[in-house]
Design a protein around this motif. Structure first.
Motif, PDB file in Angstrom:
ATOM      1  N   ASN A  13       0.828  -1.211   0.000  1.00 44.97           N
ATOM      2  CA  ASN A  13       0.000   0.000   0.000  1.00 44.97           C
ATOM      3  C   ASN A  13       0.862   1.261   0.000  1.00 44.97           C
ATOM      4  OD1 ASN A  13      -2.575   1.310   0.183  1.00 44.97           O
ATOM      5  ND2 ASN A  13      -2.110   1.805   2.301  1.00 44.97           N
ATOM      6  N   LYS A  39      -7.141   3.334  -5.778  1.00 43.94           N
ATOM      7  CA  LYS A  39      -7.742   1.998  -5.676  1.00 43.94           C
ATOM      8  C   LYS A  39      -8.136   1.488  -7.062  1.00 43.94           C
ATOM      9  CE  LYS A  39      -9.610   2.430  -0.993  1.00 43.94           C
ATOM     10  NZ  LYS A  39     -10.848   2.373  -0.194  1.00 43.94           N
ATOM     11  N   ILE A  83     -11.001  -6.529  -6.403  1.00 41.59           N
ATOM     12  CA  ILE A  83     -11.470  -5.598  -5.368  1.00 41.59           C
ATOM     13  C   ILE A  83     -11.113  -6.118  -3.978  1.00 41.59           C
ATOM     14  CG2 ILE A  83     -13.545  -4.619  -4.292  1.00 41.59           C
ATOM     15  CD1 ILE A  83     -14.707  -4.422  -7.178  1.00 41.59           C
ATOM     16  N   LEU A  84     -11.294  -7.397  -3.757  1.00 41.58           N
ATOM     17  CA  LEU A  84     -10.954  -7.988  -2.455  1.00 41.58           C
ATOM     18  C   LEU A  84      -9.466  -7.839  -2.145  1.00 41.58           C
ATOM     19  CD1 LEU A  84     -11.843  -9.609   0.027  1.00 41.58           C
ATOM     20  CD2 LEU A  84     -11.417 -11.684  -1.297  1.00 41.58           C
ATOM     21  N   MET A 126      -7.394  -5.608  -3.481  1.00 41.11           N
ATOM     22  CA  MET A 126      -7.115  -4.178  -3.322  1.00 41.11           C
ATOM     23  C   MET A 126      -7.520  -3.699  -1.933  1.00 41.11           C
ATOM     24  SD  MET A 126      -8.983  -1.124  -3.197  1.00 41.11           S
ATOM     25  CE  MET A 126     -10.505  -1.540  -4.007  1.00 41.11           C
ATOM     26  N   GLU A 127      -8.669  -4.111  -1.452  1.00 41.47           N
ATOM     27  CA  GLU A 127      -9.119  -3.706  -0.116  1.00 41.47           C
ATOM     28  C   GLU A 127      -8.213  -4.291   0.974  1.00 41.47           C
ATOM     29  OE1 GLU A 127     -11.145  -1.460   0.840  1.00 41.47           O
ATOM     30  OE2 GLU A 127     -12.159  -1.026  -1.048  1.00 41.47           O
ATOM     31  N   THR A 128      -7.713  -5.482   0.765  1.00 43.35           N
ATOM     32  CA  THR A 128      -6.778  -6.080   1.717  1.00 43.35           C
ATOM     33  C   THR A 128      -5.480  -5.281   1.757  1.00 43.35           C
ATOM     34  OG1 THR A 128      -7.736  -8.267   1.327  1.00 43.35           O
ATOM     35  CG2 THR A 128      -5.567  -8.203   2.363  1.00 43.35           C
ATOM     36  N   HIS A 131      -5.161  -2.120   1.007  1.00 48.09           N
ATOM     37  CA  HIS A 131      -5.496  -0.835   1.614  1.00 48.09           C
ATOM     38  C   HIS A 131      -5.637  -0.954   3.138  1.00 48.09           C
ATOM     39  CE1 HIS A 131      -7.141   3.183   1.943  1.00 48.09           C
ATOM     40  NE2 HIS A 131      -8.183   2.699   2.591  1.00 48.09           N
ATOM     41  N   THR A 132      -6.270  -2.004   3.599  1.00 48.03           N
ATOM     42  CA  THR A 132      -6.534  -2.184   5.024  1.00 48.03           C
ATOM     43  C   THR A 132      -5.314  -2.680   5.796  1.00 48.03           C
ATOM     44  OG1 THR A 132      -8.835  -2.699   4.520  1.00 48.03           O
ATOM     45  CG2 THR A 132      -8.032  -3.359   6.689  1.00 48.03           C
TER      46      THR A 132
END
Length: 103
Positions: free
Chosen positions: A31, A37, A56-57, A59-61, A63-64
């Motif tokens: 990240n 995103k 998306i999953l 990418m969110e991982t 980011h988080t």
């Protein structure tokens, strides 16, 4: 020929060649505060051939959690994917970092 256990001992050997384990490497996205995103999803779809939901999953991982494993590949494939990701990011003027680690 039939062998009977009480008459003789049967020994079999596997004559197939030994299969060698090929080392695998994890491709990891890191990240940053600048790469969008949407661009990360685009990279995951175009370079890693992920479907939209998986992209998306991941990418969110990233980011988080700060990073995420995109996949596990042989060394040659992993390094090629990292190079392609880095090139695509630089062309779009994003500092996206992608690295490999031993799996």
């Amino acid at each position: 020929m039939d062998y009977f256990a009480d008459e003789e001992t049967v020994v079999t050997t596997d004559t197939r060649s030994k299969e060698y384990l090929i080392p695998k490497f994890k491709v990891i996205l890191i990240n940053d505060d600048y790469t969008t995103k949407d661009f990360v999803v685009l990279v995951l779809k175009n370079i890693f051939h992920k479907n939209t939901n998986d992209a998306i999953l991941i990418m969110e991982t990233v980011h988080t959690n700060g990073s995420a494993v995109v996949g596990v590949y042989t060394y040659d494939i992993a390094t090629t994917l990292v190079k392609r990701t880095t090139q695509m990011a630089r062309e779009a003027e994003f500092p996206l970092v992608c690295k490999i680690e031993s799996a």
